[in-house]
Design a protein around this motif. Structure first.
Motif, short mmCIF file in Angstrom:
data_model
loop_
_atom_site.label_atom_id
_atom_site.label_comp_id
_atom_site.label_asym_id
_atom_site.label_seq_id
_atom_site.Cartn_x
_atom_site.Cartn_y
_atom_site.Cartn_z
N ARG A 72 41.72 46.33 47.42
CA ARG A 72 42.08 45.15 48.04
C ARG A 72 40.93 44.01 48.18
O ARG A 72 39.77 44.62 49.06
CB ARG A 72 43.07 44.98 49.36
CG ARG A 72 44.31 45.58 48.87
CD ARG A 72 45.41 45.26 49.88
NE ARG A 72 45.62 43.91 50.59
CZ ARG A 72 46.28 43.01 49.76
NH1 ARG A 72 47.01 43.45 48.87
NH2 ARG A 72 46.41 41.81 50.39
N GLY A 73 41.06 42.79 48.13
CA GLY A 73 39.80 41.93 48.25
C GLY A 73 39.96 41.71 50.03
O GLY A 73 40.79 41.93 50.63
N THR A 74 38.67 40.93 50.05
CA THR A 74 38.64 40.77 51.44
C THR A 74 39.20 39.36 52.04
O THR A 74 39.69 39.32 53.28
CB THR A 74 36.95 40.59 52.15
OG1 THR A 74 36.45 39.63 51.16
CG2 THR A 74 36.60 42.07 51.62
N SER A 77 42.73 38.04 48.55
CA SER A 77 43.12 39.44 47.70
C SER A 77 44.35 39.26 46.99
O SER A 77 44.89 40.09 46.18
CB SER A 77 43.55 40.30 48.96
OG SER A 77 44.53 39.68 49.82
N THR A 121 40.67 41.09 44.64
CA THR A 121 41.15 42.39 44.66
C THR A 121 41.04 42.99 43.18
O THR A 121 41.13 42.52 42.15
CB THR A 121 42.91 42.66 44.75
OG1 THR A 121 43.22 42.50 46.36
CG2 THR A 121 43.34 43.87 44.45
#
Length: 295
Positions: A72-74, A77, A121
């Motif tokens: 997952r992106g920060t 996401s 993500t």
């Protein structure tokens, strides 16, 4: 060769030799080989430290399985960059280039980016059922996944399709031009099969530009990037087309398949025919492009 490149090359060779050498043809008609392939991919991803999700569906009356890994992106996401490759073959080939080479690069890129914290993500998918008899019948693993993405309202910022990425030649004339390209344009296309192609449709031009910039920063391997109308049917012959059909930008990353590799769909598509040093550069280039796209 640096230690990193040596490790990548050794891993790529192991993946291809396991899939195309030990396991062999991978088709739903041979359920034991599909089970062995799924087991190998899951084990490899878990050893890297990824969790693996199985996405199952019915393809021509048989259960088919996509394998999905996500990081997952920060902060963005909800935006997804998807790197995918099909793991199946036709029944006539062990499928070293088509498509163990691509699956090997998929695994290695996911390893290299295991600890990379992108804002978007990262999703890695090993697709079932790209090859006939499933191709373009709504039964492909990528068609199922892309339609599920659309139904869920997911934002696929870009899909990168790895399709045959291991066969290279420096010989003049080793690279053919797609037959649907008018003859007057052939002079603009390479004639040596020593490059990776990144092929998109016109709506994917921004993705192609961003991919090119990230790839070129990470490797000196030649890259031929182009966006063509989908009337050039050769650009629709892999999982990228499933995402175009759902309105997502996508690229096919390829050694150009039958336009270069004489072993396409034959029993001679074996691990010893691949160029693992150049596959290593493909891996580094795709990882570099992923880093850029995940920003």
């Amino acid at each position: 060769m640096t230690a990193d490149r040596a490790t990548i090359e050794a891993n790529l060779r192991q993946h291809v030799e396991t899939l195309a050498g030990l396991i062999g043809p991978r088709t739903l008609a041979r359920p034991k080989t599909i089970a062995a392939t799924i087991g190998y991919l899951e084990n490899q991803w878990r050893e890297i430290g990824h969790e693996v999700e199985r996405e199952t569906y019915v393809a021509l009356g048989e259960q088919a399985t996509n394998l999905i890994v996500e990081k997952r992106g920060t902060s963005r996401s909800d935006e997804i960059v998807l790197l995918g490759a099909h793991y199946d073959t036709v029944s006539t080939t062990p499928g070293a280039d088509d498509n163990a080479s691509a699956v090997a690069v998929l695994l290695e890129v996911s390893r290299l980016l295991r600890d990379h914290d992108g804002r978007r993500t990262a999703r890695y998918v090993a697709f079932a059922c790209e090859e006939p008899p499933f191709f373009n019948f709504g039964e492909m693993g990528s068609q199922h996944h892309a339609s599920q993405c659309r139904q869920r309202g997911e934002r696929i910022a870009g899909m990168l399709c790895l399709e045959m990425v291991g066969y290279f030649s420096d010989e003049l004339g080793s690279q053919q031009v797609p037959p649907t390209i008018p003859a007057r344009l052939h002079r603009f296309f390479p004639r040596r099969g020593n490059f990776l192609a990144a092929v998109g449709n016109p709506p994917s031009w921004k993705l192609a530009w961003a991919f090119r910039r990230g790839f070129k920063r990470a490797t000196r391997l030649p890259l031929f990037s182009i966006c063509l109308p989908e009337t050039v049917h050769e650009i629709r012959l892999s999982d990228n087309s499933s995402f175009w059909d759902q309105g997502y930008p996508a690229l096919m990353l390829t050694d150009t398949s039958f336009l270069r590799n004489p072993n396409y769909h034959l029993e001679t598509d074996t691990p010893d025919t691949l160029d693992y040093a150049r596959m290593t550069e493909v891996t580094l280039g795709v990882a570099g492009a992923m880093r850029r796209l995940l920003k």
